[in-house]
Scaffold this motif. Structure first.
Motif, PDB file in Angstrom:
ATOM      1  N   GLY A   1      51.839  -0.021  10.069  1.00  0.00           N
ATOM      2  CA  GLY A   1      52.113  -1.446  10.123  1.00  0.00           C
ATOM      3  C   GLY A   1      51.122  -2.229  11.141  1.00  0.00           C
ATOM      4  N   VAL A   2      50.987  -1.580  12.401  1.00  0.00           N
ATOM      5  CA  VAL A   2      49.929  -2.204  13.137  1.00  0.00           C
ATOM      6  C   VAL A   2      48.460  -1.812  12.636  1.00  0.00           C
ATOM      7  CG1 VAL A   2      49.051  -1.865  15.492  1.00  0.00           C
ATOM      8  CG2 VAL A   2      51.488  -2.003  15.186  1.00  0.00           C
ATOM      9  N   GLY A   3      48.580  -0.826  11.984  1.00  0.00           N
ATOM     10  CA  GLY A   3      46.935  -0.552  11.501  1.00  0.00           C
ATOM     11  C   GLY A   3      46.660  -1.485  10.248  1.00  0.00           C
ATOM     12  N   ALA A   4      47.457  -1.858   9.401  1.00  0.00           N
ATOM     13  CA  ALA A   4      47.587  -2.866   8.382  1.00  0.00           C
ATOM     14  C   ALA A   4      47.332  -4.070   8.920  1.00  0.00           C
ATOM     15  CB  ALA A   4      48.655  -2.549   7.175  1.00  0.00           C
ATOM     16  N   LEU A   5      48.074  -4.373   9.710  1.00  0.00           N
ATOM     17  CA  LEU A   5      47.799  -5.762  10.319  1.00  0.00           C
ATOM     18  C   LEU A   5      46.491  -5.896  10.854  1.00  0.00           C
ATOM     19  CD1 LEU A   5      49.071  -8.724  11.181  1.00  0.00           C
ATOM     20  CD2 LEU A   5      50.084  -7.759  13.013  1.00  0.00           C
ATOM     21  N   ALA A   6      46.226  -5.033  11.956  1.00  0.00           N
ATOM     22  CA  ALA A   6      44.789  -5.052  12.585  1.00  0.00           C
ATOM     23  C   ALA A   6      43.587  -5.129  11.516  1.00  0.00           C
ATOM     24  CB  ALA A   6      44.610  -3.746  13.212  1.00  0.00           C
ATOM     25  N   ALA A   7      43.541  -4.400  10.275  1.00  0.00           N
ATOM     26  CA  ALA A   7      42.614  -4.507   9.465  1.00  0.00           C
ATOM     27  C   ALA A   7      42.611  -5.834   8.772  1.00  0.00           C
ATOM     28  CB  ALA A   7      42.815  -3.288   8.256  1.00  0.00           C
ATOM     29  N   LEU A   8      43.690  -6.695   8.709  1.00  0.00           N
ATOM     30  CA  LEU A   8      43.622  -7.921   8.185  1.00  0.00           C
ATOM     31  C   LEU A   8      43.153  -8.689   9.111  1.00  0.00           C
ATOM     32  CD1 LEU A   8      44.701  -9.876   5.871  1.00  0.00           C
ATOM     33  CD2 LEU A   8      46.844  -9.806   7.009  1.00  0.00           C
ATOM     34  N   ALA A   9      43.463  -8.540  10.621  1.00  0.00           N
ATOM     35  CA  ALA A   9      42.985  -9.634  11.349  1.00  0.00           C
ATOM     36  C   ALA A   9      41.656  -9.748  12.043  1.00  0.00           C
ATOM     37  CB  ALA A   9      44.202  -9.820  12.405  1.00  0.00           C
ATOM     38  N   TYR A  10      41.205  -8.470  11.786  1.00  0.00           N
ATOM     39  CA  TYR A  10      39.905  -7.925  12.788  1.00  0.00           C
ATOM     40  C   TYR A  10      38.861  -8.776  12.464  1.00  0.00           C
ATOM     41  CZ  TYR A  10      35.462  -6.447  13.758  1.00  0.00           C
ATOM     42  OH  TYR A  10      34.194  -5.771  14.240  1.00  0.00           O
ATOM     43  N   ALA A  11      38.567  -9.209  11.199  1.00  0.00           N
ATOM     44  CA  ALA A  11      37.441  -9.952  10.920  1.00  0.00           C
ATOM     45  C   ALA A  11      37.344 -11.493  11.400  1.00  0.00           C
ATOM     46  CB  ALA A  11      37.111 -10.222   9.675  1.00  0.00           C
ATOM     47  N   HIS A  12      38.677 -12.053  11.481  1.00  0.00           N
ATOM     48  CA  HIS A  12      39.014 -13.413  12.087  1.00  0.00           C
ATOM     49  C   HIS A  12      39.051 -13.189  13.620  1.00  0.00           C
ATOM     50  CE1 HIS A  12      39.483 -14.980   8.213  1.00  0.00           C
ATOM     51  NE2 HIS A  12      40.470 -14.060   7.975  1.00  0.00           N
TER      52      HIS A  12
END
Length: 113
Positions: A82-93
């Motif tokens: 879950g943390v990995g999926a959220l980090a992938a989503l938020a990293y670019a922003h």
């Protein structure tokens, strides 16, 4: 006569529980989240090294693929995925925000003009 039960073959033991379903969903979510996050940010036209920190979310999602062998391993795998999926989503922003903040601070130290 001694009646002993034969152990289940390894493939049946691995395929019986659906422990792999959550890591598979996290892998898809991290991939789609990373692509959407990167495509929706202004760093799309940046250099390729800006995509390097996607290694961290990928490693977190990959760690969720370990089969649960201990009582807390399943919860740990779910949390890491879950943390990995959220980090992938938020990293670019987050990277866009940090780059803009650094540019603003450097512009301020330069004298604003």
């Amino acid at each position: 006569m001694n009646a002993t039960s034969s152990p289940r073959p390894p493939t049946a033991r691995l395929l019986a529980p659906t422990w792999w379903l959550a890591p598979a969903l996290f892998t898809v979510a991290a991939t789609l989240g990373g692509v959407w996050g990167y495509r929706s940010s202004p760093i799309l036209h940046g250099s390729a090294w800006l995509a390097l920190p996607y290694v961290v979310p990928t490693a977190l999602v990959a760690a969720s693929w370990w089969p649960p062998t201990r009582p807390g391993a399943k919860a740990r795998g779910l949390a890491l995925g879950g943390v990995g999926a959220l980090a992938a989503l938020a990293y670019a922003h987050v990277a866009t925000f940090v780059l803009y903040a650094v540019a603003l601070v450097l512009w301020g130290f330069q004298g604003g003009g």
